[in-house]
Design an enzyme around this catalytic site. Structure first.
Site, PDB file in Angstrom:
ATOM      1  N   CYS A  11      12.939  -0.298   0.783  1.00 30.73           N
ATOM      2  CA  CYS A  11      14.042  -1.253   0.895  1.00 30.73           C
ATOM      3  C   CYS A  11      14.169  -1.757   2.338  1.00 30.73           C
ATOM      4  CB  CYS A  11      15.395  -0.661   0.504  1.00 30.73           C
ATOM      5  SG  CYS A  11      15.410   0.096  -1.115  1.00 30.73           S
TER       6      CYS A  11
ATOM      7  N   ARG B 158       9.116  -4.778   2.189  1.00 27.17           N
ATOM      8  CA  ARG B 158       9.593  -3.403   2.017  1.00 27.17           C
ATOM      9  C   ARG B 158      10.066  -3.133   0.598  1.00 27.17           C
ATOM     10  NH1 ARG B 158      10.634  -1.101   7.092  1.00 27.17           N
ATOM     11  NH2 ARG B 158      11.871   0.507   6.105  1.00 27.17           N
TER      12      ARG B 158
ATOM     13  N   TRP C 263      13.501  -1.739  -3.195  1.00 27.83           N
ATOM     14  CA  TRP C 263      12.403  -1.140  -3.942  1.00 27.83           C
ATOM     15  C   TRP C 263      13.045   0.000  -4.722  1.00 27.83           C
ATOM     16  CZ3 TRP C 263       9.708   3.560  -4.404  1.00 27.83           C
ATOM     17  CH2 TRP C 263       8.476   3.477  -5.058  1.00 27.83           C
TER      18      TRP C 263
ATOM     19  N   ASN D  14      18.953   2.160   2.686  1.00 31.98           N
ATOM     20  CA  ASN D  14      17.519   2.385   2.547  1.00 31.98           C
ATOM     21  C   ASN D  14      17.298   3.888   2.657  1.00 31.98           C
ATOM     22  OD1 ASN D  14      14.694   2.398   2.739  1.00 31.98           O
ATOM     23  ND2 ASN D  14      14.741   2.023   4.940  1.00 31.98           N
ATOM     24  N   GLY D  15      16.690   4.476   1.619  1.00 30.89           N
ATOM     25  CA  GLY D  15      16.444   5.919   1.649  1.00 30.89           C
ATOM     26  C   GLY D  15      16.746   6.529   0.297  1.00 30.89           C
TER      27      GLY D  15
ATOM     28  N   GLU E 232     -11.927   2.107   0.469  1.00 34.38           N
ATOM     29  CA  GLU E 232     -10.987   1.082   0.905  1.00 34.38           C
ATOM     30  C   GLU E 232     -11.160  -0.192   0.068  1.00 34.38           C
ATOM     31  OE1 GLU E 232      -8.392   1.021   2.419  1.00 34.38           O
ATOM     32  OE2 GLU E 232      -8.079  -1.018   3.128  1.00 34.38           O
TER      33      GLU E 232
ATOM     34  N   LYS F 228      -8.173  -1.788  -2.241  1.00 31.20           N
ATOM     35  CA  LYS F 228      -7.697  -3.152  -1.996  1.00 31.20           C
ATOM     36  C   LYS F 228      -7.735  -3.948  -3.285  1.00 31.20           C
ATOM     37  CE  LYS F 228      -6.355  -2.890   0.934  1.00 31.20           C
ATOM     38  NZ  LYS F 228      -5.875  -2.208   2.084  1.00 31.20           N
TER      39      LYS F 228
ATOM     40  N   GLU G 118      -5.127  -2.738  -5.928  1.00 28.08           N
ATOM     41  CA  GLU G 118      -3.763  -2.936  -5.433  1.00 28.08           C
ATOM     42  C   GLU G 118      -3.252  -4.361  -5.653  1.00 28.08           C
ATOM     43  OE1 GLU G 118      -3.690  -2.202  -1.240  1.00 28.08           O
ATOM     44  OE2 GLU G 118      -1.515  -2.212  -1.116  1.00 28.08           O
TER      45      GLU G 118
ATOM     46  N   HIS H  44     -23.710  12.297 -12.291  1.00 29.93           N
ATOM     47  CA  HIS H  44     -23.046  13.540 -12.693  1.00 29.93           C
ATOM     48  C   HIS H  44     -21.839  13.268 -13.583  1.00 29.93           C
ATOM     49  CE1 HIS H  44     -25.815  15.626 -10.135  1.00 29.93           C
ATOM     50  NE2 HIS H  44     -25.577  14.699  -9.220  1.00 29.93           N
TER      51      HIS H  44
ATOM     52  N   LYS I  98       5.671  -2.023   1.214  1.00 30.56           N
ATOM     53  CA  LYS I  98       4.779  -1.703   2.323  1.00 30.56           C
ATOM     54  C   LYS I  98       5.137  -0.401   3.026  1.00 30.56           C
ATOM     55  CE  LYS I  98       2.153  -3.765   5.920  1.00 30.56           C
ATOM     56  NZ  LYS I  98       0.902  -3.494   5.217  1.00 30.56           N
TER      57      LYS I  98
HETATM   58  C1  F6R Z   1      -2.856  -0.228   1.118  1.00 32.32           C
HETATM   59  C2  F6R Z   1      -1.811   0.160   2.038  1.00 32.32           C
HETATM   60  C3  F6R Z   1      -1.291   1.527   1.938  1.00 32.32           C
HETATM   61  C4  F6R Z   1      -0.913   2.092   3.325  1.00 32.32           C
HETATM   62  C5  F6R Z   1      -0.208   3.446   3.160  1.00 32.32           C
HETATM   63  C6  F6R Z   1       0.150   4.066   4.483  1.00 32.32           C
HETATM   64  O1  F6R Z   1      -3.270  -1.535   1.330  1.00 32.32           O
HETATM   65  O2  F6R Z   1      -1.351  -0.603   2.845  1.00 32.32           O
HETATM   66  O3  F6R Z   1      -2.177   2.371   1.285  1.00 32.32           O
HETATM   67  O4  F6R Z   1      -2.059   2.222   4.091  1.00 32.32           O
HETATM   68  O5  F6R Z   1       0.957   3.280   2.396  1.00 32.32           O
HETATM   69  O6  F6R Z   1       1.066   3.282   5.187  1.00 32.32           O
HETATM   70  P1  F6R Z   1       1.285   3.485   6.733  1.00 32.32           P
HETATM   71  O7  F6R Z   1       0.011   3.146   7.411  1.00 32.32           O
HETATM   72  O8  F6R Z   1       2.392   2.555   7.090  1.00 32.32           O
HETATM   73  O9  F6R Z   1       1.637   4.927   6.937  1.00 32.32           O
END
Ligand code: F6R
Length: 607
Positions: free
Chosen positions: A2, A27, A76, A100-101, A480, A484, A487, A503, A602
């Site tokens: 949030c 967020r 969120w 937020n929390g 990665e 990506k 996601e 395997h 995020k």
């Molecule tokens: C994926 C992504 C997440 C962050 C993860 C850690 O694209 O962005 O997997 O890498 O949530 O976030 P931070 O780096 O802010 O601790």
């Protein structure tokens, strides 16, 4: 997660609140709302959905608001589904809050308040805080806030308005971030600085246990006992243009294009006399020589950057590196010792699991080094040593430039550890550093023509599932690439060590299933090509990502994406770019909201 904002000043606050909230939508975007004080009454407008969908339509119906003080929230959802009623601000006619929390003991508090005669409307944990404040409020906001937060267990950043104090906002926090922005005759609160860059660069970092009383002409701080506190004002280094799309269709595309400069900004200040230098955080060669193990702890993409770190530090410095997912590390009673180094990697510096892992490492007495993008964030403040990545604000939920600079930093670390431990000479180290400094140009080359990535993405968008395969560093990178893609495109994918397919996983391959093979490591190329053939003969559509001139024939791949060649060890920094762009175009072609993928936010400040 949030995002919360607040404003008090001379200007009409509605548009300022909405504009700031939009900057925090990364967020969370399940719902949004604002509350303002208009003609002495609290007026709340809130709605399910993104700001542009719900809140703005409601505000259009509401029309002008004659108000100069207000708070806002973008959510969120954790407790209670996304709905109008569960949206913030939450409160009654005399007190309203944004939160937020997570309030961990909200059930207990709720039954206490029900016994006292309160009725609850929403399913949120936040409503218990609003009602608790109301219960304790007898005319003194600080006293009510102090009493309420003393009863609360969990994490919170709260923006609070009292009808009786119509030109004031109050703020308090524990474990969730909150800053107080200071403008000219106007003051703000926000979860982070990106929300305020358009209005001010001056801010105070609110700490746990501090209450801010904010009015247009300034702020005063006190502790939970009402004792006055003096705090230092800070100046943000980020620029407002960095938090805007700047002509790109999406933040993600813009952030991919910012990678060359982000790498330069992160790497250059750490090079002295051609060698990596960590003086700024006090990490000496002697320390690097004496660590028993290096742990790299993080979540998601940041953890994947740690995987690159593991491969290169172990192979170059011959030092054991343990990469751990923060949420696993903290609960598995790790064999961490006080003579270990723990590198904590986080873009936001607020990720709850990563922060808890840091606290655990601090408790054990290990040296902790935070590699963080957001200046002054919790992780940056709690680690014994901190080094910042200079990616600038990353707005798109899917990390690109932050992952890139975290990975680039891993090379600096690997080179310095190797030098300190005598695994490479100064000359060898200088040569490696030079090669690292050439990477930004190669990344720029990679993004000079986007067509191959769009074309590859068009092959994937009809698939139910696909695989990313690679060996060694290419496997670390595949993780990665796969994250990506799933996601933001919502196509299922897995990353596999290419040699592991036989395997079990190879049974998944059937006609037309896309397989993205990352093949940048010359030493492993023949073996990777064999694995590509194995899947291709079983019907897979193989897209190979490899350096220009790599000998891969039509029997091994259906499509080849050639990228500029670098030293094998440095290839992940180049090869990740096509993987990011393939994911980006897959998301665009499927009509998804690239920057705000469903169910995500995020900054993950909950476990
Ligand atoms: C994926 C992504 C997440 C962050 C993860 C850690 O694209 O962005 O997997 O890498 O949530 O976030 P931070 O780096 O802010 O601790």
């Amino acid at each position: 997660m949030c995002g919360i904002v607040g404003y008090t000043g001379r200007r009409e606050c509605r548009d300022i609140l909405v504009n700031s909230l939009k900057k925090l939508e990364y967020r969370g975007y399940d719902s949004a709302g604002i509350a303002v004080i208009e003609n002495g009454s609290i007026k709340t407008i809130k709605a399910k959905g993104k700001i542009s969908e719900g809140l703005e339509s409601k505000l259009a119906e509401t029309g002008k608001l004659d108000a100069v003080t207000g708070i806002g929230h973008t959510r969120w959802a954790t407790h209670g589904e996304p709905s109008d009623i569960n949206s913030h601000p939450i409160g009654n006619s005399r007190i309203t809050i944004v939160h937020n929390g997570i309030i961990e003991n909200y059930r207990k508090l709720k039954s206490f308040l029900i016994d006292k005669g309160y009725n609850f409307e929403s399913e949120t944990d936040t409503e218990t805080v609003a009602k608790l404040l109301d219960y304790y409020y007898t005319g003194n906001p600080i006293e009510a806030i102090s009493k309420a937060v003393t009863d609360i267990e969990g994490a919170y950043a709260l923006g609070i308005m009292f009808k009786d104090y119509p030109d004031m906002i109050y703020a308090v926090r524990k474990d969730s971030p909150l800053i107080v922005g200071s403008g000219n005759g106007e003051m703000f609160i926000a979860s982070d600085m990106t929300a305020l860059l358009e209005y001010t660069k001056e801010y105070y970092l609110l700490e746990t246990g501090e209450i801010a009383s904010i009015r247009a002409d300034g702020v005063s701080f006190c502790d939970l006992h009402g004792n006055k506190l003096t705090k230092q004002i800070q100046t943000a280094t980020w620029d407002v243009s960095e938090a805007e799309k700047g002509g790109f269709e999406h933040f993600m595309l813009k952030e991919i294009h910012e990678q060359p400069s982000a790498v330069k900004k992160t790497v250059s200040p750490r090079i002295k006399d051609g060698l990596p230098c960590f003086e700024e955080c006090g990490l000496t060669d002697e320390m690097l020589r004496n660590y028993h193990h290096i742990y790299i702890i993080a979540c998601g993409s940041a953890m994947h950057a740690g995987m690159i770190g593991k491969y290169i530090i172990e192979s170059l410095a011959r030092t054991p590196v343990i990469v751990d997912i923060a949420s696993e590390f903290r609960y598995r009673n790790p064999l961490l010792k006080s003579d270990d180094l723990v590198v904590i990697v986080s873009q936001s510096g607020e990720t709850a699991d990563t922060k808890a892992a840091l606290e655990l490492a601090n408790e054990v007495g290990a040296d902790t080094l935070a590699l963080v993008n957001v200046v002054g964030s919790s992780i940056a403040r709690e680690a014994k040593m901190v080094m910042y990545t200079y990616a600038g604000p990353e707005i798109s939920v899917a990390s690109t430039k932050a992952y890139m600079v975290q990975s680039a930093f891993m090379y600096l670390l690997a080179f310095r550890v190797s030098l300190a431990r005598g695994a490479i000479s100064e000359d060898e180290c200088r040569t490696l550093v030079k090669k690292l400094e050439e990477i930004p140009d190669l990344i720029s080359d990679c993004i000079s023509d986007l067509d191959p990535y769009r074309k590859a993405a068009s092959r994937l968008i009809g698939a139910d599932s696909l695989l990313y395969i690679g060996r060694g560093l290419d496997y670390a990178l595949s993780m990665e690439g796969s994250l990506k893609l799933k996601e933001i495109s919502y196509i299922h994918s897995e990353s596999y060590a290419a040699g592991e397919l036989k395997h079990g996983t190879i049974s998944l391959i059937d006609d037309g299933m896309p397989v993205i093979a990352v093949a940048t490591q010359r030493e492993l190329l023949a073996k990777t090509i064999s694995n590509m053939r194995e899947v291709k003969t079983r019907g897979a559509y193989v897209i190979a990502v490899c350096p220009k001139g790599t000998a891969i024939d039509a029997e091994s791949a259906d499509e080849i994406i050639e990228i500029p060649a670098a030293d094998d060890m440095l290839m992940p920094l180049v090869a990740v770019v096509p993987l990011q762009l393939i994911a980006y175009y897959a998301s665009v072609l499927r009509g998804n909201d690239v920057d705000k993928p469903r169910n995500l936010a995020k900054s993950v400040t909950v476990e």
